[in-house]
Design an enzyme around this catalytic site. Structure first.
Site, PDB file in Angstrom:
ATOM      1  CD  GLU A 271      -6.976   6.291   0.576  1.00 62.23           C
ATOM      2  OE1 GLU A 271      -6.536   5.304   1.227  1.00 62.23           O
ATOM      3  OE2 GLU A 271      -8.140   6.666   0.613  1.00 62.23           O
ATOM      4  CD  GLU A 402      -7.363  -2.100   4.718  1.00 58.54           C
ATOM      5  OE1 GLU A 402      -7.532  -0.893   4.925  1.00 58.54           O
ATOM      6  OE2 GLU A 402      -7.146  -2.569   3.586  1.00 58.54           O
TER       7      GLU A 402
END
Length: 504
Positions: A271, A402
């Protein structure tokens, strides 16, 4: 996890007294022990940069010891052999203990991570407890199938525990990420070696103690604190680990996957990062959309892999939206996360703090319009001002990378089909948000987006049963819900002949 909101007014109450730190050693085979090297490392208070405690620093030798304990507990111990109902009862006892100690766990989480105490106590801890109740409920409902064959054979398909699970969790949601991984692994009958993030080791060790109190057999859950380059790499590449689960950055995920492949080709779930679009259509209630977009980005200091960090707003309402987004950010309460009414605490550490400020400078240098923020908040600790950029273009770094911080990038769009393409033009695909009152737009956009989760007129709604994971470079596999059980099960087909198939 339901959306967390907080009063904008700061109530100047005394800071909650910190807990006494009782668990700083590694948990291996049911015992809290020093690291093999005797080394420790400091875990810091993000509010001040001061040392909270010194924690045992595990490395490859400690991973070897922990894996050996987990292997023995799986091959010879009671956990995989006890009835599923008994496993469920132990997990339920743990969940009840965690619920009893929510205040202590929330205090530790805030002290070690910097997130608002109200958030930890009222949003994250209830979901943490709920996740273990959920997985405890699954423990005695995992079963195989009987398959009809094209011939005189009896065919069983068995679902068996995979073995020793290596799990590496991040620092942004230490307790919740532990639950996402430990819960399904235990429900399926596996044993575990958990490597906590070096920035936030304290709650995992506290949880380990509660599992002991609940009656979890020795060696079933082992917790090693340490650094990714040593303990994490040793766990990922260990030949006696049967399964690996990792949550963290995409770059580190690539390393973890390579180490797993080069060792024993163990299956891996990942993840990873995200750069999630939040699309606000022209029919939006602007005030509501501004509040929701603000929450989608700034929650948890922006330290969310699924943060709505690309806010696409239709050109008809763009200027109004930007003005109100700026006002909302300027009204955001930043400060000591132990005080009531605080919405935003510090970033996790100096490295992340400096990274966020570099991205802010990049936005300024690329000619995005800095509407507010853009600098540190206060004079100590790792606090960053809530920052809003407008006139952001898709090719700017702040719209591509990000950031993992409180930096909102607001982009303009005109056409729905084109904004879907722009939203998908990223290496990530973890989550997305759509804000519209038009069901056709909602369906068109949500079906067109390449993302593992799409929230319509809401954001960051998490539930134990809702699967979570990403497309593309946001990861492999799903966590939570029934899909997470598949990560920790082997499928075995057993075929035997029917000597007298005349009754078929």
């Amino acid at each position: 996890m339901q959306r967390f909101t907080s009063s904008a007014a700061v109530i100047d109450e005394p800071i909650i007294p910190p807990l006494q730190i009782n668990y700083t050693k590694l948990l291996i085979n049911g015992q809290f022990v020093d690291s093999a090297s005797g080394k420790t490392f400091p875990t810091l208070d993000p509010r001040t940069g001061e040392v909270i405690a010194h924690v045992a620093e595990g490395d490859a030798e400690d991973i070897n010891r922990a894996v050996s304990a987990a292997r023995k507990a799986f091959d010879e111990g009671p956990w995989p052999r006890m009835t599923a109902y008994e496993r469920s009862r132990i997990m339920l006892r743990f969940a009840d203990l965690a619920e009893k100690h929510t205040q202590e766990l929330a205090q530790l989480e805030t002290w070690d991570n910097g997130k608002p105490y109200e958030q930890a106590l009222t949003a994250e801890l209830p979901l943490f407890v709920r996740l273990f109740h959920y997985y405890a409920g699954w423990a005695d409902k995992i079963h195989g199938l009987t398959v009809p064959a094209d011939g005189p054979h009896h065919v069983q398909v068995l679902h068996e525990p995979i073995g020793v699970a290596g799990q590496i969790i991040p620092w942004n949601f230490p307790l919740l990420m532990l639950a996402w991984k430990v819960g399904p692994a235990l429900a399926c009958g596996n044993t575990i070696v958990l490597k906590s993030a070096e920035q936030t080791p304290l709650t995992a060790l506290y949880v380990a103690k509660l599992f002991q109190e609940a009656g979890l057999p020795d060696g079933v859950l082992n917790v090693v604190s340490g650094y990714g380059s040593t303990a994490g790499a040793a766990l990922a590449s260990h030949m006696d680990v049967d399964k690996l689960a990792f949550t963290g950055s995409t770059n580190t995920g690539k390393v973890v996957l390579e180490l797993a492949a080069r060792s024993n080709l163990k299956p891996v779930t990942l993840e990873l990062g995200g750069k999630s679009p939040f699309i606000v259509c022209d029919d939006a209630d602007v005030d509501h959309a501004v509040e929701l977009a603000h929450f989608a980005l700034f929650f948890n200091q922006g330290q969310c892999c699924c943060a709505g960090s690309r806010t696409y707003v239709h050109e008809r309402i763009y200027d109004e939206f930007v003005d109100k987004a700026k006002a909302r950010a300027l009204g955001r309460t930043v400060g000591d996360p132990f005080k009531n009414g605080i919405e935003q605490g510090p970033q996790i550490d100096l490295k992340q703090f400096e990274k966020v400020l570099r991205y802010i400078k990049s936005g300024i240098d690329s000619d995005a319009t800095l509407e507010c923020g853009g600098d540190r908040f206060g004079s100590k600790g790792y606090f960053v001002q809530p920052t809003v950029f407008s006139n952001v273009k898709d090719d700017m770094l702040i719209a591509q990378d990000e950031i993992f911080g409180p930096v909102q990038s607001i982009l303009k769009f005109k056409d729905v089909d084109k904004v879907i393409k722009r939203a998908n033009a990223t290496r990530y695909g973890l989550a997305a948000g759509v804000f519209t009152t038009n069901i056709d737009k909602a369906n068109t956009i949500s079906r067109g987006l390449k993302a593992g989760t799409v929230w319509i007129n809401c954001y960051d709604i998490f539930d134990a049963a809702i699967p979570f994971g990403g497309y593309k470079m946001s990861g492999i596999g799903r966590e939570k819900g029934v899909y997470s059980l598949n990560n920790y099960l082997q499928v075995k087909s057993v075929i035997s002949p029917l000597k007298n198939p005349a009754w078929l």
